[in-house]
Write a protein that holds these residues in place. Structure first.
Motif, PDB file in Angstrom:
ATOM      1  N   LEU A 295      50.575  51.818  18.752  1.00  9.68           N
ATOM      2  CA  LEU A 295      51.439  52.530  17.893  1.00  9.68           C
ATOM      3  C   LEU A 295      51.402  51.365  16.564  1.00  9.68           C
ATOM      4  CD1 LEU A 295      53.545  54.520  16.708  1.00  9.68           C
ATOM      5  CD2 LEU A 295      55.242  53.179  17.969  1.00  9.68           C
ATOM      6  N   LEU A 296      51.545  50.165  16.912  1.00 10.73           N
ATOM      7  CA  LEU A 296      51.383  49.191  15.663  1.00 10.73           C
ATOM      8  C   LEU A 296      50.106  49.241  15.058  1.00 10.73           C
ATOM      9  CD1 LEU A 296      52.694  46.660  14.571  1.00 10.73           C
ATOM     10  CD2 LEU A 296      51.741  45.261  16.323  1.00 10.73           C
ATOM     11  N   LYS A 297      48.871  49.408  15.744  1.00 17.67           N
ATOM     12  CA  LYS A 297      47.758  49.396  15.327  1.00 17.67           C
ATOM     13  C   LYS A 297      47.421  50.539  14.195  1.00 17.67           C
ATOM     14  CE  LYS A 297      42.737  49.583  16.538  1.00 17.67           C
ATOM     15  NZ  LYS A 297      41.743  49.590  17.925  1.00 17.67           N
ATOM     16  N   MET A 298      48.121  51.747  14.801  1.00 14.73           N
ATOM     17  CA  MET A 298      48.132  53.180  13.983  1.00 14.73           C
ATOM     18  C   MET A 298      48.723  52.985  12.807  1.00 14.73           C
ATOM     19  SD  MET A 298      48.152  55.753  17.031  1.00 14.73           S
ATOM     20  CE  MET A 298      48.359  57.330  15.813  1.00 14.73           C
ATOM     21  N   GLN A 299      50.008  52.385  12.802  1.00 17.27           N
ATOM     22  CA  GLN A 299      50.635  52.203  11.654  1.00 17.27           C
ATOM     23  C   GLN A 299      50.095  51.193  10.680  1.00 17.27           C
ATOM     24  OE1 GLN A 299      54.253  50.805  13.466  1.00 17.27           O
ATOM     25  NE2 GLN A 299      55.144  52.881  13.915  1.00 17.27           N
ATOM     26  N   GLN A 300      49.549  50.219  11.246  1.00 13.51           N
ATOM     27  CA  GLN A 300      48.919  49.331  10.309  1.00 13.51           C
ATOM     28  C   GLN A 300      47.661  49.910   9.510  1.00 13.51           C
ATOM     29  OE1 GLN A 300      50.177  46.324   9.560  1.00 13.51           O
ATOM     30  NE2 GLN A 300      48.631  45.950   8.227  1.00 13.51           N
ATOM     31  N   THR A 301      46.874  50.649  10.440  1.00 16.75           N
ATOM     32  CA  THR A 301      45.707  51.390   9.807  1.00 16.75           C
ATOM     33  C   THR A 301      46.204  52.436   8.600  1.00 16.75           C
ATOM     34  OG1 THR A 301      44.569  51.222  11.687  1.00 16.75           O
ATOM     35  CG2 THR A 301      44.009  52.961  10.352  1.00 16.75           C
ATOM     36  N   ALA A 302      47.269  53.011   8.814  1.00 17.27           N
ATOM     37  CA  ALA A 302      47.832  53.986   8.053  1.00 17.27           C
ATOM     38  C   ALA A 302      48.480  53.243   6.751  1.00 17.27           C
ATOM     39  CB  ALA A 302      48.916  55.067   8.740  1.00 17.27           C
ATOM     40  N   LYS A 303      49.051  52.242   6.912  1.00 21.05           N
ATOM     41  CA  LYS A 303      49.659  51.362   5.882  1.00 21.05           C
ATOM     42  C   LYS A 303      48.338  50.990   4.910  1.00 21.05           C
ATOM     43  CE  LYS A 303      52.513  47.615   4.951  1.00 21.05           C
ATOM     44  NZ  LYS A 303      53.521  46.490   5.770  1.00 21.05           N
ATOM     45  N   ASN A 304      47.344  50.496   5.528  1.00 18.94           N
ATOM     46  CA  ASN A 304      46.224  50.170   4.669  1.00 18.94           C
ATOM     47  C   ASN A 304      45.477  51.218   3.701  1.00 18.94           C
ATOM     48  OD1 ASN A 304      47.092  47.509   5.601  1.00 18.94           O
ATOM     49  ND2 ASN A 304      45.545  47.544   7.112  1.00 18.94           N
ATOM     50  N   HIS A 305      45.369  52.470   4.590  1.00 16.41           N
ATOM     51  CA  HIS A 305      44.680  53.279   4.033  1.00 16.41           C
ATOM     52  C   HIS A 305      45.188  54.063   2.673  1.00 16.41           C
ATOM     53  CE1 HIS A 305      41.326  56.509   4.011  1.00 16.41           C
ATOM     54  NE2 HIS A 305      42.617  57.506   4.202  1.00 16.41           N
TER      55      HIS A 305
END
Length: 631
Positions: A295-305
């Motif tokens: 979940l943390l990895k997905m949130q970080q990817t969405a935040k950067n994209h």
């Protein structure tokens, strides 16, 4: 009470803890005896009943020590109390009971249970004869402790017969009282021999213990004695008591052995249940940790994209504004030149026409840019909604997983309790059977809830699989897009950021370079080697892999000890070996069974599998660039 009474102990510490409590009672730090024949339990001070006789407190201690429903510490305390009563206080209590000396070799027959015969003087009282209550009080006062005194009445005349029977307790204490009764009368010369020698027998009390000769003659005394008991010798009574004692001891020994076996079975099942619960808890913790990391990895990817998309959109908008301002400036200059001369006016008209054409194209580009902006914002909103939906689905799955695991733990605990109660209970205990039925019903309800959760989870899995199939279909469509639309299939490297990579395809460049180094110039040897190794890669019988255990999981890697790979590395170097192993791992990951090349959307910049969002954003950026070039 000590300050550590609230701490609990295990089943294996009962004996050691009981020995400590026994020493405290032996040293007088825990008081048990408070007066003659008055005892108190030092571990049950809060109970309403405090004072006990010796046999009552002994029964209290043994009952709690053998109860499986009490805690281990409570049973250990009462086990120590029972041991203390037997070893330290039992001799004092036993001395209160007189010891009876019995000649077991004597063949004299007594009426059993022990009965005394009394010949008493009768006094008239309104035509009746009395004396029962006075005799009972007299014999009790003299220490004979009779159970009852039964005067004998004549059935025909209704008058007192002049005899009474004194019934004593069974057992040796009753025998002692009966012998004491007989010796009392013999010492006063009013025994059986004195009674037989006297002619006038109604002047005073005579007494003796009933024997065989008292049953002869058919008198009222003999009739009543036949109703009360039968003849036995002391040896018969002793052997019967020993037989009953041996039967009781044997029965108790068998019961203890059966209980011990049941205890061992319960302990084994308890340990198995405890290990199973521990494994479930550790598995639950690992799943939670893995979920949190993903979940943390997905949130970080969405935040950067999302910021990257907004930055590109602002950059394109700024370029359009700059071009619009330049066109406005050129239009104003053309209007100034129009006033100079006719020649310039014609030229200006021509340029204005060209400018109008370019302006029209620019307006069209602006409209397209506006549509693209709307698509970008719509894509961002869809991405946001998809992320929220994904988050809510993940939370729902997490809650269902927690509920399912909680139900599984509750079911395991109820099954363990139910098995323990089955081994501890009995058919005659109605309350215990009721409790067993309630627990069984509760267990069935929990299993029904678990089945409902599994059905719901299965429905969500089917929905998730359907969504995943749709995503895979979308990836296939993007891979198969014609070159006239996106050209992803032709973008397989070079300067392209996103394109289609053929997973498992062998890179021939290291082969050409290695052959050039080894043979001095390029030849057909590199082509022949590539063809040969492509056949090796597609051969399903060649399996140069091995499985290793890494961080509690099994992982398949290249077997460096394979003969073909070792010869390739030794003869042609590390780059050729790396090209072959890379193709092997890609083919094993994407098509291990068919062993043929599979196209895949690829991020060449980061050297990984590209996401659908990255592919759509890249296609949109290419489309914008082509529109600007055409404008």
């Amino acid at each position: 009470m000590s300050s550590d009474e609230d701490s609990e102990i295990s089943e294996f510490e009962i004996d050691d803890y009981g020995d400590k409590e026994y020493e405290l009672m032996k040293n007088g730090k825990r008081k048990v005896k408070f007066a003659e024949n008055v005892f108190r339990c030092p571990f049950c001070q809060g109970k309403k009943k405090l004072d006990y006789l010796y046999k009552d407190i002994k029964q209290h201690a043994v009952g709690i020590a053998s109860s499986r429903s009490k805690s281990a510490k409570h049973r250990a305390n009462h086990l120590a109390l029972s041991k203390f009563l037997e070893t330290e206080l039992a001799p004092v209590v036993v001395q209160a009971q007189p010891e009876v000396e019995v000649d077991q070799n004597c063949d004299e027959l007594f009426v059993y249970p022990w009965v005394g015969v009394v010949d008493l003087p009768t006094e008239s009282n309104d035509g009746k004869y009395a004396g029962k209550s006075q005799l009972t009080e007299q014999f009790t006062r003299q220490g004979f402790n009779p159970v009852k005194v039964q005067p004998l009445w004549n059935k025909h005349s209704g008058k007192h017969s002049g005899y009474a029977l004194v019934v004593f307790n069974k057992g040796w204490p009753g025998f002692y009282n009966a012998m004491l009764f007989e010796k009392f009368f013999e010492a006063d010369h009013h025994g059986k021999k004195d009674w037989c020698a006297k002619k006038h027998r109604r002047t005073s009390l005579y007494g003796w213990v009933a024997r065989e000769d008292d049953l002869d003659g058919g008198s009222i005394v003999a009739e009543q004695l036949e109703k009360i008991g039968n003849l036995k010798t002391a040896a018969d009574i002793v052997s019967e008591e020993e037989r009953k004692t041996n039967q009781l001891v044997s029965k108790l020994a068998n019961d203890i052995e059966v209980k011990s076996m049941k205890m061992k079975e319960i302990e084994c099942k308890y340990n198995e249940t405890n290990i199973s619960l521990s494994n479930l808890v550790s598995q639950n913790d690992r799943l939670h940790q893995k979920y949190n990391d993903e979940l943390l990895k997905m949130q970080q990817t969405a935040k950067n994209h999302f910021p990257r998309i907004c930055q590109e959109h602002n950059k394109v908008k700024s370029e359009l504004d700059t071009q619009r301002k330049e066109l406005e400036h050129r239009r104003s200059e053309l209007e100034k030149r129009e006033a100079r001369n006719e020649t310039e006016r014609n030229k200006l008209a021509k340029e204005k026409l060209q400018n109008a054409t370019k302006n029209s194209s620019l307006v069209t580009a602006c409209v397209e840019q506006k549509k693209a902006d709307e698509n970008v914002f719509k894509l961002a909103e869809d991405h946001k909604k998809e992320k929220e939906n994904l988050h809510s689905r993940i939370l729902a799955l997490e809650k269902q997983l927690d509920a399912k695991q909680a139900l599984e733990l509750e079911i395991e605990r109820l099954k363990g309790n139910l098995n323990v109660l089955k081994h501890m209970g009995g058919d005659e205990d109605a309350a215990f059977n009721k409790k067993m039925d309630e627990m069984s019903k509760h267990l069935e309800e929990k299993e029904g809830e678990l089945e409902s959760l599994e059905d719901l989870n299965q429905a969500l899995v089917v929905k998730e699989r359907k969504s995943n199939d749709e995503l895979q279909e979308a990836r296939k469509e993007l891979i198969s897009i014609p070159s006239g639309l996106s050209g992803l299939r032709e973008m397989s490297g070079g300067r392209a950021l996103i394109g289609v990579k053929r997973m498992g395809e062998l890179d021939d460049r290291p082969f050409h370079e290695a052959c050039k180094r080894k043979y001095g110039s390029e030849s057909n040897q590199a082509t022949l080697m590539c063809s040969a190794w492509e056949e090796y890669l597609g051969d399903p019988d060649w399996h140069p892999y091995k499985i290793i255990n890494m961080r509690n999981s099994h992982q398949e890697i290249i077997n460096e000890d394979d003969d073909k790979l070792k010869g390739l590395r030794r003869n042609y170097g590390e780059e050729v070996y790396s090209a072959v192993t890379t193709a092997l791992m890609e083919m094993n990951d994407y098509n291990p069974s068919g062993r043929y090349i599979v196209p895949e959307l690829w991020n060449f910049k980061e050297k990984r599998k590209a996401t659908l969002k990255e592919v759509v954003a890249y296609i949109l950026r290419l489309w914008k660039t082509s529109k600007r070039k055409r404008a």
